[in-house]
Each structure stands twice: as C-alpha cells, then as structure tokens.
Design a protein around this motif. Structure first.
Motif, short mmCIF file in Angstrom:
data_model
loop_
_atom_site.label_atom_id
_atom_site.label_comp_id
_atom_site.label_asym_id
_atom_site.label_seq_id
_atom_site.Cartn_x
_atom_site.Cartn_y
_atom_site.Cartn_z
N ALA A 111 38.05 26.86 -27.03
CA ALA A 111 39.02 25.78 -26.81
C ALA A 111 40.36 26.12 -27.46
N TYR A 112 40.31 26.69 -28.66
CA TYR A 112 41.54 27.07 -29.36
C TYR A 112 42.25 28.20 -28.62
N LYS A 113 41.49 29.22 -28.22
CA LYS A 113 42.09 30.35 -27.50
C LYS A 113 42.72 29.90 -26.18
N ALA A 114 42.06 28.96 -25.51
CA ALA A 114 42.61 28.45 -24.24
C ALA A 114 43.93 27.72 -24.47
N ALA A 115 44.00 26.94 -25.56
CA ALA A 115 45.23 26.20 -25.86
C ALA A 115 46.37 27.16 -26.21
N VAL A 116 46.05 28.21 -26.95
CA VAL A 116 47.06 29.22 -27.30
C VAL A 116 47.54 29.93 -26.02
N ALA A 117 46.60 30.30 -25.16
CA ALA A 117 46.95 30.98 -23.91
C ALA A 117 47.86 30.11 -23.04
N GLU A 118 47.59 28.81 -23.05
CA GLU A 118 48.41 27.87 -22.27
C GLU A 118 49.85 27.87 -22.80
N ASN A 119 49.99 27.86 -24.11
CA ASN A 119 51.33 27.90 -24.71
C ASN A 119 52.05 29.19 -24.37
N GLU A 120 51.32 30.29 -24.41
CA GLU A 120 51.95 31.58 -24.12
C GLU A 120 52.38 31.66 -22.66
N GLU A 121 51.54 31.14 -21.77
CA GLU A 121 51.89 31.14 -20.34
C GLU A 121 53.10 30.25 -20.07
N ALA A 122 53.23 29.19 -20.87
CA ALA A 122 54.37 28.27 -20.69
C ALA A 122 55.64 28.80 -21.35
N GLY A 123 55.52 29.94 -22.04
CA GLY A 123 56.69 30.55 -22.68
C GLY A 123 57.08 29.92 -24.00
N ASN A 124 56.17 29.16 -24.62
CA ASN A 124 56.48 28.55 -25.92
C ASN A 124 56.52 29.62 -27.00
N GLN A 125 57.55 29.55 -27.85
CA GLN A 125 57.67 30.54 -28.92
C GLN A 125 56.56 30.38 -29.95
N ASP A 126 56.14 29.13 -30.16
CA ASP A 126 55.06 28.86 -31.12
C ASP A 126 53.74 28.81 -30.35
N PRO A 127 52.87 29.79 -30.53
CA PRO A 127 51.59 29.78 -29.79
C PRO A 127 50.69 28.60 -30.16
N ASP A 128 50.95 27.98 -31.33
CA ASP A 128 50.13 26.85 -31.79
C ASP A 128 50.77 25.50 -31.49
N LYS A 129 51.79 25.49 -30.66
CA LYS A 129 52.47 24.22 -30.35
C LYS A 129 51.48 23.17 -29.82
N GLY A 130 51.50 22.00 -30.43
CA GLY A 130 50.66 20.89 -29.97
C GLY A 130 49.19 21.00 -30.34
N ILE A 131 48.81 22.06 -31.04
CA ILE A 131 47.39 22.24 -31.41
C ILE A 131 47.15 21.60 -32.78
N THR A 132 46.23 20.67 -32.83
CA THR A 132 45.94 19.97 -34.08
C THR A 132 44.85 20.69 -34.87
N MET A 133 44.74 20.33 -36.14
CA MET A 133 43.65 20.86 -36.95
C MET A 133 42.31 20.32 -36.45
N GLY A 134 42.35 19.15 -35.80
CA GLY A 134 41.12 18.61 -35.21
C GLY A 134 40.58 19.54 -34.15
N LEU A 135 41.45 20.02 -33.27
CA LEU A 135 41.03 20.95 -32.22
C LEU A 135 40.59 22.29 -32.85
N PHE A 136 41.38 22.76 -33.81
CA PHE A 136 41.08 24.06 -34.41
C PHE A 136 39.75 24.03 -35.16
#
Length: 337
Positions: A111-136
């Motif tokens: 789940a964490y890797k998928a969220a990071v991949a989504e950020n990277e595909e969207a071109g976000n500079q922060d790969p952890d954008k919007g990812i909470t410690m709850g998800l992590f």
C-alpha cells in the motif's frame, strides 16, 4: 486438544456487499460454528481511520457490519466478536511492536509503495505527499491485531498475504530480542475456491469502483441492480460462456453445485440475458430474504448490537490484559511491586 485460533477483521468504511459475503463473511461464519476452532472476529475501526475521515460514515459502517455478521448467523457464544477500538491493549501492543519493527520492512509494504508510485507518476517532488503515518504503519497495527491473540491462522485475500508475512517477521524479531516465545507465528490462509466476485461493470466488486450490490438492499433495488450487471450482446438462442460472465459468477457463488450445473446447461442452450437476470435475482432474493429481515430488525435495535460487542470486548480483554502485563514486564515496563 487445544483449539486452532483463527482471526478475521473487516474494515468499517462501507456497506457490506455480495463480494464481502462470498469472500470473507460466509466462510468466517461457518468457522465460528466449529467447536474445534476458537474464532476472533473484529470490526477493524482503527484501520478505517487510515482512509476515511468521515465520522458519520465510519459510525454507520460499524453498525451495518456488526448487524450483517449477526444477521447471517455468527455464533457469538463460540466466537469472540468485538470492536478493535474497544481493546486499548491493541494500540499499546502496536507501539511495542513498532519499536522492534525495521522501517525498511514498512518501506516494502504494497500500500505504501503504491502511494509513493502514484506521487511519482503525478510528478510530485515529495514522494510521500499525502501519505500518513497511519498508512505507513498500518502493517504494524495489523500485526498487533493478530499477535495479541496468538492466532494460528488468518484468512485473507491474496493481496493481504504480505501483511501476514510481516506479522511473522515482527513476531520473530520480538521473540529473538527478548529471548522467548512470546508470539505464535501466524499463517495466512487463502481459500483458493473463494473467487473474487465481479461487480456491475465486470471489474472486481469494490466500493472504490462504485459497482457493488449491497448485501441487504431491498427487493426492488436488488432487482434493479441485478438488471444493471454488464453482459454481452449475444441474442437469445446463441450459446453463452458462463466462465466469462459476471452474472453467472454471482449466481454460482450462492447456488449449490447441482443448481450451478443446471444454469451452465441453460447458458449452453442460449438462455436470454433477461431470463438469466430474472433467475439470478429471484435466487438471490430468496436466499437473502430471511437474513435481510433479521438485519433490518437489528438495525432498529442498536442497543442490542452494542451489548453483544461489549460482551465480546470483555471476553477479549480477559486475555489481552493478561498478555500485556506479561509483555510490559518483558520489555521493562512492569510494576515495581
């Protein structure tokens, strides 16, 4: 002979649908009636907060899911049925496990890797954008759910196998560091016969696709939804392939082997889609009528549901309180006298 311990949780973020019933609820309820099995079933309402910050939805979902399990015959005399949030030892154990869990292990969580991949595909500079410690940290909370009761078996879908492997890793690490067998290493149980049901549009039935058939929807709404199930353009009289048909798959998930074989013959003989949909609706409606009535009665009596869950929490805490006393002493947090 000691009982096999089986633990199952269901996240409280939506209304239970046919896919939930076939994939998780039905086999779990059957297991709850087996005296050789000690079953633990819980409403995973802490997990719900990871993705849902709508308090009304979480509260309503908790009520609907509890009513669903009870309406379908969960044996709460044998099984221990509780809300995750009623067991304060669960988040406490989560912290103890977090302190021995490698961050690198969490980095590999799907789940964490998928969220990071989504950020990277969207071109976000922060790969952890919007990812909470709850998800992590979600896999650690899941590990606490399982290890708290030393569950031997955890029925899961294929997408959850990794979490059971992580729970084993964390349990092994704790046992090694503190030189003892404090936790049983759990085993994932994947029911190969339990298929993932297709939804109205042919994709996996899922709340996220908005293509579900709620389990206890009223008769007229059920008929309307069954008629919306996607089929192909083959005419009546033309043979149809049941194995690629969502409608047939849903029917087969509820019907007996003999009834399924009879429907398969009708497909070979070219049953019309309208006739097939009517048969599936009538079968589902008859199958769900009695539990639907029980469900509606339970939804009108939330006090009864609350009492059942409180009894379950009391039974669960008879064990969790003792376990945490032992674990506190093990890590150096025991009482002075």
């Amino acid at each position: 002979m000691s009982q096999t311990r089986v633990l199952t949780g269901i996240t409280t973020t939506g209304t239970p649908h046919l896919g939930n019933y076939v994939g998780a609820i039905k086999p779990a309820i059957e297991a709850s009636q087996d005296p050789s099995v000690q079953s633990f079933y819980f409403l995973a309402d802490f997990h719900a907060l990871i993705k849902c910050q709508d308090p009304k939805r979480v509260q309503q979902s908790r009520l609907e899911i509890a009513a669903t399990w009870l309406a379908l015959g969960l044996d709460t005399d044998n099984a221990i049925f509780y809300r995750q949030s009623d067991i304060p030892e669960i988040p406490e154990l989560t912290w103890l496990l977090s302190c021995v869990c490698a961050k690198g292990l969490m980095n590999r969580a799907h789940a964490y890797k998928a969220a990071v991949a989504e950020n990277e595909e969207a071109g976000n500079q922060d790969p952890d954008k919007g990812i909470t410690m709850g998800l992590f940290g979600y896999p650690v909370l899941m590990a606490a759910d399982i290890l708290m009761f030393n569950a031997h078996k955890v029925p899961v879908g294929r997408d959850q196998i990794q979490h059971i492997e992580m729970a084993r890793d964390i349990a092994g690490r704790f046992n090694h560091l503190y030189k003892g067998e404090y936790f049983t290493l759990p085993t994932a149980v994947v029911d190969e016969k339990s298929q993932v049901l297709g939804g109205l549009d042919g994709r996996k039935m899922s709340k996220s696709y908005n293509n579900t058939i709620p389990l206890f929807v009223g008769e007229k709404k059920l008929q309307k939804l069954v008629r919306k199930i996607k089929t192909n353009s083959l005419e009546p009289g033309e043979p149809k392939d049941p194995d690629s048909c969502t409608l047939f798959q849903i029917y087969a998930a509820f019907a007996s082997d003999e009834e399924t074989a009879a429907m398969r013959r009708q497909y070979a003989e070219g049953i019309g889609w309208g006739d097939a949909k009517n048969q599936v609706f009538e079968y589902l409606n008859a199958h769900l009528e009695a539990p639907r009535e029980r469900y509606n009665a339970l939804m009108e009596d939330p006090g009864h549901i609350e009492a059942v869950l409180q009894r379950g929490a009391e039974r669960a805490r008879e064990e969790t309180a003792v376990t945490m006393d032992t674990l506190r002493a093990t890590v150096g947090l025991g009482r002075f006298s």
